[in-house]
Design an enzyme around this catalytic site. Structure first.
Site, PDB file in Angstrom:
ATOM      1  CE1 TYR A  28       1.307   0.676   4.285  1.00 15.68           C
ATOM      2  CE2 TYR A  28       0.096  -1.706   4.631  1.00 15.68           C
ATOM      3  CZ  TYR A  28       1.086  -0.672   4.991  1.00 15.68           C
ATOM      4  OH  TYR A  28       1.438  -0.856   6.181  1.00 15.68           O
ATOM      5  CB  CYS A 258      -1.699  18.889   8.845  1.00 13.46           C
ATOM      6  SG  CYS A 258      -1.152  17.410   8.343  1.00 13.46           S
ATOM      7  CG  ASP A 280       5.135  12.781   3.071  1.00 11.57           C
ATOM      8  OD1 ASP A 280       6.099  12.318   2.424  1.00 11.57           O
ATOM      9  OD2 ASP A 280       4.703  11.748   4.264  1.00 11.57           O
TER      10      ASP A 280
END
Length: 392
Positions: A28, A258, A280
């Site tokens: 994944y 965040c 990211d």
């Protein structure tokens, strides 16, 4: 339009000193494809001159006396200890008395006693990626040659504990282990990890959800099952990031993560060659905001493009979200997961919305109690004395 105070949060840029290079092939992994952004004949190694320039700029850009360096991969320990020792030298050179901390994320398979001594001496916080029990972890987290990785990771954790290195856990929740929430949670307790983070897999290819992604409603059930165990036994002893974030939302304060903040954009990522991206999870050409060789970190992170990226987290929420009674606990979660439409056809709904709503609806009375305890300067751990009565 929302307002965005550029210096409301510390500037934060994660470092990728090895790029996407890794010694594992997790099914994944969202980062493996990032190797395609760069020529395959180049070494994915951050040069010392770039490391020094980043360190100088990063420290100078901070408005707080506390500075956090975060090292991420790929697999961070594929860079040798000499690289990180050099990083510490630069931190001392430009730190000028600031309180500098380092955290490093690793899959744990390469941890040795030498690494542990280094981490302990320099007070590194080590994040370990492990997906629960052997059966659940080895389902998708394989070495490059296909071997299971569980025993290697567990060995690494044992070494960290033996050397007294502070560590926490990042557990990825997928279509398989989502059905075993208490096995997942109790495993982490069994290895004496008191700081636990979860990350649900939501990955697509060509617009189609990949098979290891979690089901939204099951994600809600997963969180609820662990919360019900935690709220009766473990408040104040085990710290689960999702539950801490929820309480922050109830209190109306910054959640510290965040994905649940009203706006984002304060947390970028720098690749091994100096390219800086908005986040990211958005290391794509459209979200590149510059390169440290031609722009400063401050110019990039507070550029109109990056500020717009951060504001869009709230501004592009569907009206359904903005009317939701749990808006302040969620704010639509991470924009990367906003891949479905509302019942009325409005785009931008989070794929995990059903699960999150179910979770927040379940925990609401517990959060109300803990909020009241905090407002009255009492411990939220008092919830454990009354948890069994709250929903009756």
């Amino acid at each position: 339009m929302t307002t965005f105070a550029p210096f409301a949060r510390p500037l934060y840029v994660m470092l990728k000193p090895i790029g996407a290079v890794c010694n594992m092939r997790c099914s994944y992994c969202y980062y493996l494809e990032k190797k395609g952004l760069y020529p395959t004949d180049r070494k994915y190694l951050m040069e010392d001159s770039l490391l020094e320039e980043f360190t100088k700029q990063y420290i100078q850009s901070q408005t707080s006396p506390h500075v956090l360096f975060t090292w991420h991969g790929g697999e961070t320990l594929l860079r040798d200890i000499k690289f990180y020792k050099k990083a510490l030298e630069y931190q001392r050179k430009y730190g000028r008395g600031r309180n500098i901390q380092n955290t490093i994320q690793t899959n744990g398979t390469l941890i040795t006693e030498e690494w542990c001594r280094f981490f302990k001496e320099h007070n590194f916080l080590v994040g370990i990626s492990i997906d629960g029990t052997r059966e659940h972890h080895d389902k998708y987290r394989k070495m490059m040659d296909g071997r299971p990785s569980f025993d290697l990771v567990l060995r690494g954790i044992a070494l960290l504990k033996m050397h007294g290195v502070e560590f926490n856990i990042m557990g990825v929740v997928n279509d398989y282990n989502v059905d075993y929430p208490l096995d997942f949670y109790n495993f982490f307790k069994s290895i004496d990890c008191h700081y636990i983070q979860f990350a649900p897999v939501v990955e697509t290819k060509d617009g189609e959800l990949l098979p290891w992604s979690v089901d939204s409603e099951k994600w809600g059930d997963f969180l609820i099952a662990i919360f019900d165990e935690w709220v009766r036994k473990d408040v104040g002893n085990y710290f689960v990031q999702y539950f801490d974030n929820a309480l922050a939302g109830w209190m109306g304060v910054d959640p510290g993560t965040c994905i649940f903040a009203k706006t984002c954009g304060h947390a970028g990522v720098m690749e091994f060659n100096g390219d800086v991206y908005a986040c990211d999870h958005f290391v794509f050409p459209d979200y590149k905001i510059g390169n440290i060789h031609s722009m400063t970190l401050t110019e990039m992170m507070y550029s109109p493009k990056q500020i717009r990226f951060g504001q869009d987290k709230f501004d592009t929420l569907p009206s359904q979200c903005k009317r939701c009674k749990y808006l302040k606990a969620c704010y639509g979660e991470c924009p990367k997961n906003r891949i479905i439409a509302t019942d009325s056809g409005e785009a931008g709904l989070n794929y995990l919305c059903i699960g999150y709503y179910k979770f927040f609806d379940h925990i609401a009375p517990y959060m109300d109690f803990m909020k009241n305890e905090l407002l009255n300067k009492r411990s939220p751990a008092n919830i454990m004395q009354v948890a069994d009565k709250i929903r009756k």
